[in-house]
Design an enzyme around this catalytic site. Structure first.
Site, PDB file in Angstrom:
ATOM      1  N   ASP A 223       0.836  -1.191   0.000  1.00 51.88           N
ATOM      2  CA  ASP A 223       0.000   0.000   0.000  1.00 51.88           C
ATOM      3  C   ASP A 223       0.872   1.242   0.000  1.00 51.88           C
ATOM      4  OD1 ASP A 223      -2.523   1.407   0.316  1.00 51.88           O
ATOM      5  OD2 ASP A 223      -1.741   1.944   2.283  1.00 51.88           O
TER       6      ASP A 223
ATOM      7  N   GLU B 188     -31.927  17.495  -2.438  1.00 49.15           N
ATOM      8  CA  GLU B 188     -33.118  16.747  -2.025  1.00 49.15           C
ATOM      9  C   GLU B 188     -32.742  15.329  -1.575  1.00 49.15           C
ATOM     10  OE1 GLU B 188     -37.157  16.354  -4.371  1.00 49.15           O
ATOM     11  OE2 GLU B 188     -35.881  14.643  -4.839  1.00 49.15           O
ATOM     12  N   SER B 189     -31.713  14.778  -2.214  1.00 48.74           N
ATOM     13  CA  SER B 189     -31.340  13.389  -1.926  1.00 48.74           C
ATOM     14  C   SER B 189     -30.515  13.243  -0.653  1.00 48.74           C
ATOM     15  CB  SER B 189     -30.528  12.813  -3.084  1.00 48.74           C
ATOM     16  OG  SER B 189     -31.238  12.930  -4.273  1.00 48.74           O
TER      17      SER B 189
ATOM     18  N   GLU C  70       0.252  14.497   3.619  1.00 47.11           N
ATOM     19  CA  GLU C  70      -0.883  14.455   2.701  1.00 47.11           C
ATOM     20  C   GLU C  70      -2.104  13.887   3.417  1.00 47.11           C
ATOM     21  OE1 GLU C  70      -0.185  12.669  -1.109  1.00 47.11           O
ATOM     22  OE2 GLU C  70       1.752  13.644  -1.302  1.00 47.11           O
TER      23      GLU C  70
ATOM     24  N   MET D 148      -3.017   8.301   7.150  1.00 43.63           N
ATOM     25  CA  MET D 148      -1.720   7.659   7.391  1.00 43.63           C
ATOM     26  C   MET D 148      -0.567   8.525   6.898  1.00 43.63           C
ATOM     27  SD  MET D 148      -2.192   5.074   9.138  1.00 43.63           S
ATOM     28  CE  MET D 148      -0.638   4.200   9.038  1.00 43.63           C
TER      29      MET D 148
ATOM     30  N   CYS E 239      -7.675  12.561   4.263  1.00 43.71           N
ATOM     31  CA  CYS E 239      -6.691  12.705   3.198  1.00 43.71           C
ATOM     32  C   CYS E 239      -6.665  14.117   2.631  1.00 43.71           C
ATOM     33  CB  CYS E 239      -7.111  11.702   2.128  1.00 43.71           C
ATOM     34  SG  CYS E 239      -6.381  11.968   0.567  1.00 43.71           S
TER      35      CYS E 239
ATOM     36  N   ASP F  93     -11.507   2.032  -2.498  1.00 46.27           N
ATOM     37  CA  ASP F  93     -10.896   2.491  -1.249  1.00 46.27           C
ATOM     38  C   ASP F  93     -11.048   3.998  -1.062  1.00 46.27           C
ATOM     39  OD1 ASP F  93      -9.366   2.874   0.991  1.00 46.27           O
ATOM     40  OD2 ASP F  93      -7.447   2.690  -0.054  1.00 46.27           O
TER      41      ASP F  93
ATOM     42  N   GLY G  70     -12.534   3.477   6.090  1.00 52.91           N
ATOM     43  CA  GLY G  70     -11.705   4.055   7.149  1.00 52.91           C
ATOM     44  C   GLY G  70     -12.586   4.878   8.071  1.00 52.91           C
TER      45      GLY G  70
HETATM   46  P1  XMP Z   1     -12.145   6.761   4.147  1.00 48.14           P
HETATM   47  O1  XMP Z   1     -12.831   7.806   3.331  1.00 48.14           O
HETATM   48  O2  XMP Z   1     -12.936   5.511   4.241  1.00 48.14           O
HETATM   49  O3  XMP Z   1     -10.811   6.404   3.320  1.00 48.14           O
HETATM   50  O4  XMP Z   1     -11.693   7.276   5.470  1.00 48.14           O
HETATM   51  C1  XMP Z   1      -9.873   5.488   3.783  1.00 48.14           C
HETATM   52  C2  XMP Z   1      -8.686   5.496   2.859  1.00 48.14           C
HETATM   53  O5  XMP Z   1      -8.038   6.769   2.827  1.00 48.14           O
HETATM   54  C3  XMP Z   1      -6.701   6.600   2.370  1.00 48.14           C
HETATM   55  N1  XMP Z   1      -5.799   7.335   3.245  1.00 48.14           N
HETATM   56  C4  XMP Z   1      -5.103   8.432   2.899  1.00 48.14           C
HETATM   57  N2  XMP Z   1      -4.999   9.060   1.718  1.00 48.14           N
HETATM   58  N3  XMP Z   1      -3.527  10.622   2.719  1.00 48.14           N
HETATM   59  C5  XMP Z   1      -4.188  10.140   1.634  1.00 48.14           C
HETATM   60  O6  XMP Z   1      -4.044  10.707   0.554  1.00 48.14           O
HETATM   61  C6  XMP Z   1      -3.586  10.035   3.942  1.00 48.14           C
HETATM   62  O7  XMP Z   1      -2.986  10.485   4.921  1.00 48.14           O
HETATM   63  C7  XMP Z   1      -4.407   8.868   4.028  1.00 48.14           C
HETATM   64  N4  XMP Z   1      -4.686   8.023   5.042  1.00 48.14           N
HETATM   65  C8  XMP Z   1      -5.531   7.086   4.524  1.00 48.14           C
HETATM   66  C9  XMP Z   1      -6.402   5.121   2.417  1.00 48.14           C
HETATM   67  O8  XMP Z   1      -6.414   4.629   1.106  1.00 48.14           O
HETATM   68  C10 XMP Z   1      -7.540   4.580   3.266  1.00 48.14           C
HETATM   69  O9  XMP Z   1      -7.821   3.239   3.036  1.00 48.14           O
END
Ligand code: XMP
Length: 494
Positions: free
Chosen positions: A255, A490-491, A430, A404, A312, A344, A367
Site C-alpha cells: 500500500d 433533495e437526496s 498528505e 496515514m 486525506c 478504497d 476508514g
Molecule cells: P475513508 O474515506 O474511508 O478512506 O476514510 C480510507 C482510505 O483513505 C486513504 N488514506 C489516505 N490518503 N492521505 C491520503 O491521501 C492520507 O494520509 C491517508 N490516510 C488514509 C487510504 O487509502 C484509506 O484506506
C-alpha cells in the site's frame, strides 16, 4: 461503456442516484441474499467489507470483528520502521482467536510434573494439553479437571486420560463430522492423529459452537479467521512480509500513495521473486493505465482510490487525484473482471457503499466510517463541548482518526521527536488528524450497512450482489441518474 465513462467524468458518489427497478427479492434478509465477493483472486468474502489499514482503524480487535461479520481487516503498517514484531503480533492474535481445527495444540510430555503442567496451562491460557512422547505420538490428554486436588504432586502420566481411553480420529475430518463424533461419544475434545499415531491437531466443542454461531465469518481452511496486513514498497518491506507470512497472514497488501510508479514495479518484482504466488494486493491507483500496470505485474487484487479518503489532503496539497466514481468506472473497464478491485476511500454514507460496489468495486475499504468505534485502536479522551442551546459545557468522549500520511502519523512512524521543528514541517504531509465522537461496537454498524446493501439489491431488481453488479454493468443507462444541484440537495441533505 464509453457512454458511462463520459457520464461519470469528474463525478463522485453524491452526484448520482440509481433508478429503482422491478424487485424480485421476497425478503431483504442478509441470510437469504448472496453477498459473496472477492477481495483478491484467492480470497472470497461473504460480506464485501474491508477495514482500512490505518493506525486509527485496524488492529487485531477491528480485524477480528470485521472477519467475524464476514469481511476482512487489513492490519496497518503504521509501526516504526524496523519494528516488525508488533504488526506480526496483531496478525497472530487474529489467527489464534477462533479455531476449527487447532493445528498446533499445546503439548506436554508424560514425564513432566503436574506443577510444570499447571505452569504451562497458566502461561498459554489453555485448559487442555495433549500429552505426547518425544516422537510426538499421542499418549493422552490432560485437562484442568485432572489437576484438581493433586496439589502439583506426581507426573502428567499419573493423572492424564490415557490414549486407550480416548476417542481419537485418524486423518482429516470435516467440522460437521467432528460435531457428530463428539455428540455420539459425549466428549468435548477430539485429538486428530496421523497414521503413525503422531499428533495432527485438536478439535474442541467450544470452537465448533463458535463456528456455528458465526456462519458468515471469513475463515481459512483450518477454520481460523482470515486477516490481511499492509507493507510498504521500500525499506524493511520484504523482511516485514516474510515475518507476516510466517505468522500465516492470509494476504499482503503493498500500500503506497502512488501505486502506478517505478517504486511499486520494483517492489512487486522483488516480492514475487522471494515469495512466489502468495495472495498479493497492490495500490493505490485511480486510472485505467494504473490498473493495467499492476495487472501486467501479476497482482491478485487492486486497490482503487487516489485522494477520496476522509483523512486525506492529497488533492488539496498536490491537486492530483480522480473523483472516486470516475476512478471506479475507469478501473473496472480496464480490469474487465480479470482482477478484483477494492474501492478504497470516500464512502461516508451507506448509499455510497452501494455505489462503490455498483460502479466498480468488488469490495469496499472503509476508514472514516468505522472511526471512533470501540474496536478502533487508541485512547478515548473527554473533550469539553459547549451546547449551543444552553451554552452549557459538557464532556464528550472522542477518539482520534487520522490519515496515514498526516504529519502526526508520519512523526509517530519515523521516530523524529528530536528533529528540528522546521524539518518536521517539511515532511510533506498528505493527510490530517481529526477527533471523532467515540461510539459503541462496530458490529451493529456493519450489520446495518449489510442490511442497507440487501435493500439496495432489492431496489436494483437483482437477487444477489453479483447479479446486481452484472445487471448494472450490462445496462448502466437503466440505472444512473446524474443529479442536478437541487436533486443532490433533495437526496442527501438532511
Ligand atoms: P475513508 O474515506 O474511508 O478512506 O476514510 C480510507 C482510505 O483513505 C486513504 N488514506 C489516505 N490518503 N492521505 C491520503 O491521501 C492520507 O494520509 C491517508 N490516510 C488514509 C487510504 O487509502 C484509506 O484506506
Amino acid at each position: 461503456m464509453a457512454d458511462l465513462l463520459d457520464l461519470v467524468r469528474g463525478c463522485t458518489f453524491d452526484d448520482f442516484l440509481f433508478t429503482p427497478q422491478h424487485g424480485v427479492v421476497e425478503r431483504r434478509e442478509p441470510t437469504l441474499i448472496d453477498l459473496t465477493s472477492r477481495f483478491s483472486f484467492g480470497l472470497a468474502l461473504k460480506r464485501p467489507i474491508v477495514s482500512a489499514n490505518m493506525d486509527t482503524v485496524t488492529r487485531s480487535e477491528m480485524a477480528i470483528a470485521v472477519a467475524e461479520e464476514g469481511g476482512l481487516g487489513i492490519i496497518d503498517r503504521g509501526f516504526r520502521s524496523g519494528e516488525i514484531e508488533p504488526q506480526v503480533r496483531e496478525v497472530q492474535i487474529v489467527k489464534r482467536k477462533q479455531h476449527g481445527i487447532i493445528g498446533d495444540p499445546y503439548t506436554i510430555g508424560p514425564d513432566a510434573s503436574l506443577t510444570e503442567a499447571e505452569a504451562r496451562m497458566r502461561a498459554t491460557g489453555v485448559g487442555t494439553l495433549v500429552v505426547v512422547d518425544e516422537r510426538r505420538r499421542v499418549q493422552g490428554l490432560l485437562t484442568t479437571r485432572d489437576l484438581r486436588f493433586a496439589n502439583g504432586a506426581g507426573t502428567v502420566a499419573s493423572r492424564m486420560t490415557p490414549r486407550e481411553r480416548l476417542t481419537v480420529h485418524t486423518g482429516e475430518l470435516e467440522p460437521a463430522r467432528a460435531e457428530e463424533l463428539m455428540r455420539t461419544h459425549k466428549i468435548k475434545k477430539l485429538p486428530l492423529l496421523n497414521a503413525d499415531g503422531t499428533l495432527r491437531g485438536l478439535i474442541t466443542a467450544k470452537d465448533l459452537i463458535v463456528q456455528r454461531q458465526l456462519p458468515s465469518a471469513t475463515r481459512d481452511s483450518q477454520g481460523r479467521l482470515r486477516v490481511g496486513a499492509a507493507i510498504g514498497a521500500t525499506g524493511d518491506y520484504l523482511e516485514r512480509a516474510a515475518e507476516l507470512l510466517r505468522a500465516e497472514v492470509d494476504v499482503i497488501v503493498i500500500d503506497i500513495a502512488h501505486g502506478h510508479s517505478v517504486v511499486m514495479a520494483r517492489a512487486i518484482e522483488a516480492f514475487r521473486k522471494r515469495f512466489g504466488d502468495v495472495q498479493l494486493v497492490a495500490g493505490n491507483v485511480a486510472t485505467a493505465d494504473g490498473v493495467r500496470f499492476l495487472l501486467e505485474r501479476g497482482v491478485d487484487g487492486i486497490k482503487v482510490g487516489i485522494g477520496p479518503g476522509g483523512g486525506c489532503t492529497t488533492r488539496l496539497n498536490t491537486n492530483y487525484g480522480v473523483p472516486q466514481v470516475q476512478a471506479l468506472v475507469e478501473c473496472r473497464a480496464a480490469a474487465d473482471g480479470r482482477v478484483p478491485l477494492i474501492a478504497d476511500g470516500g464512502v461516508r454514507r451507506h448509499g455510497a457503499f452501494v455505489q462503490a460496489l455498483t460502479f466498480g468495486g468488488d469490495t469496499v475499504m472503509l476508514g472514516g466510517m468505522l472511526a471512533g468505534t470501540a474496536e478502533t485502536p487508541g485512547e478515548t479522551v473527554q473533550k469539553p463541548v459547549v451546547l449551543p442551546d444552553s451554552n452549557r459545557t459538557v464532556h464528550v468522549p472522542f477518539k482520534v482518526f487520522r490519515g496515514m500520511a498526516s504529519l502526526q502519523a508520519i512523526v509517530d512512524r519515523l521516530d523524529v521527536e528530536d528533529a528540528e521543528a522546521a524539518d518536521v514541517e517539511a515532511l510533506g504531509a498528505e493527510g490530517m488528524e481529526v477527533s471523532v465522537p467515540a461510539r459503541g461496537s462496530v458490529r451493529p454498524l456493519l450489520r446495518d450497512l449489510i442490511k442497507h446493501l440487501c435493500s439496495a439489491i432489492s431496489y436494483s431488481g437483482a437477487g444477489s450482489l453479483a447479479a446486481m453488479q452484472e445487471m448494472f454493468r450490462k445496462h448502466p443507462d437503466r440505472y444512473v441518474i446524474k443529479l442536478s444541484e437541487s436533486g443532490r440537495r433533495e437526496s442527501f441533505e438532511r
